[in-house]
Design an enzyme around this catalytic site. Structure first.
Site, PDB file in Angstrom:
ATOM      1  N   PRO A 166       0.796  -1.223   0.000  1.00 38.25           N
ATOM      2  CA  PRO A 166       0.000   0.000   0.000  1.00 38.25           C
ATOM      3  C   PRO A 166       0.829   1.272   0.000  1.00 38.25           C
ATOM      4  O   PRO A 166       1.642   1.490   0.887  1.00 38.25           O
ATOM      5  CB  PRO A 166      -0.819  -0.111   1.293  1.00 38.25           C
ATOM      6  CG  PRO A 166      -0.079  -1.079   2.144  1.00 38.25           C
ATOM      7  CD  PRO A 166       0.692  -1.965   1.245  1.00 38.25           C
ATOM      8  N   GLU A 167       0.654   2.073  -1.012  1.00 43.07           N
ATOM      9  CA  GLU A 167       1.198   3.423  -1.053  1.00 43.07           C
ATOM     10  C   GLU A 167       0.016   4.383  -1.012  1.00 43.07           C
ATOM     11  O   GLU A 167      -1.096   3.980  -0.722  1.00 43.07           O
ATOM     12  CB  GLU A 167       2.038   3.630  -2.322  1.00 43.07           C
ATOM     13  CG  GLU A 167       3.228   2.683  -2.413  1.00 43.07           C
ATOM     14  CD  GLU A 167       4.068   2.918  -3.657  1.00 43.07           C
ATOM     15  OE1 GLU A 167       4.137   4.063  -4.123  1.00 43.07           O
ATOM     16  OE2 GLU A 167       4.644   1.952  -4.175  1.00 43.07           O
TER      17      GLU A 167
END
Length: 275
Positions: A2-3
């Site tokens: 997750p960014e």
DNA sequence: ATACCGACCTGTCAGC
DNA sequence: TGCTGACAGGTCGGTA
């Protein structure tokens, strides 16, 4: 992994589903790693809180909480609970009958009868309690002005790739979107950040915003799928032009995409388009 | 102050 | 088939 776009998508989905719900009780696993705040202290602070808003700050998911009417008057009026997903963290909204996944480290029992579960196999995720004014470590990439963006890198000797990954400068950018935005801006990741021209920094800021926005749009199409159930479907809709494309022909010039290790990370670029 | 690097973790997959 | 080792990377803490 997750960014910013993934975290934004998850935060939006959790907000839609849980806003107004209350936290009745909390269970934490024995692992101490996920807790930046001691588990007992965190549990006591979370119980009898209403979820006012869930949003993204950098790569953090921030729960704005307020006391329920039943809560004792000694409660601080507003606190924040932050969730950092690390590499493999997930938030799931479940019913008590849903089978518990392996590596579940936190369960919030909610007034609606549902549960919010934090699952994190690799345990890089972090849970923390904040006093109510959480800002995150750096500048928001989607809101930063050109002048501020330029100032972030002035005089810095580290590579532009390492600078983009440094959360105390810009927060929210991870390895994938660093590579993708540098490709779109035509800048080689190894260039010293302080040596980029104004024009290049302008292109980089534009490319970074564009790729983050496009990814948010792609992830946004399957928000409820992600939060409800198994998938991280939405996030694979993003077309990567260099990340994970080692050896494949560049979509612009046909040269094979190269992969090197920079700032300790796999780094992908086109040797002809990025100088 | 700035920059760099290894450690932390487990699931996945290539190779034997 | 089953095993081994490399790899993935966000963040932190130690070190130069």
């Amino acid at each position: 992994m997750p960014e910013l776009p993934e975290v934004e998508t998850i935060a939006t989905g959790v907000h839609r589903q849980l806003r107004g719900d209350t936290i009745l009780s909390v269970w934490f696993s024995r692992y101490r790693e996920p807790f930046k705040t001691p588990p007992d202290e965190m549990a006591a602070a979370l119980c009898n809180r209403r979820i006012r808003q869930v949003r993204r700050v950098g790569k953090h998911i921030v729960f704005d909480l307020e006391p329920t009417p039943q809560a004792s008057a000694s409660f601080r009026p507003r606190i924040q609970w932050t969730v950092h997903l690390g590499m493999s963290g997930r938030l799931l909204i479940a019913t008590p009958r849903s089978p518990e996944m392996r590596h579940t480290h936190a369960v919030l029992h909610l007034g609606s009868g549902r549960e919010l579960r934090f699952v994190d196999p690799r345990r890089f995720g972090r849970l923390s309690l904040e006093p109510g004014d959480f800002q995150g470590p750096g500048t928001e990439p989607l809101a930063v002005s050109l002048a501020d963006f330029t100032a972030l890198f002035r005089g810095r000797k580290l590579s532009i790739k390492a600078a983009l990954l440094n959360q105390s400068l810009l927060h929210g950018v991870g390895n994938i979107y660093a590579d993708e935005s540098l490709f779109r801006a035509g800048i080689r990741p190894t260039r010293p950040a302080g040596r980029l021209t104004r024009a290049e920094l302008g292109r980089l800021r534009t490319a970074l915003r564009a790729v983050l926005r496009a990814a948010i749009r792609a992830g946004g199409s399957s928000v409820s799928d992600y939060v409800d159930a198994e998938g991280s479907k939405g996030f694979f809709q993003v077309q990567h032009r260099v990340y994970g494309c080692k050896g494949k022909p560049c979509r612009v010039c046909g040269m094979p995409i190269r992969r090197i290790v920079l700032a300790g990370r796999g780094t992908h670029f086109c040797p002809r388009c990025q100088e």
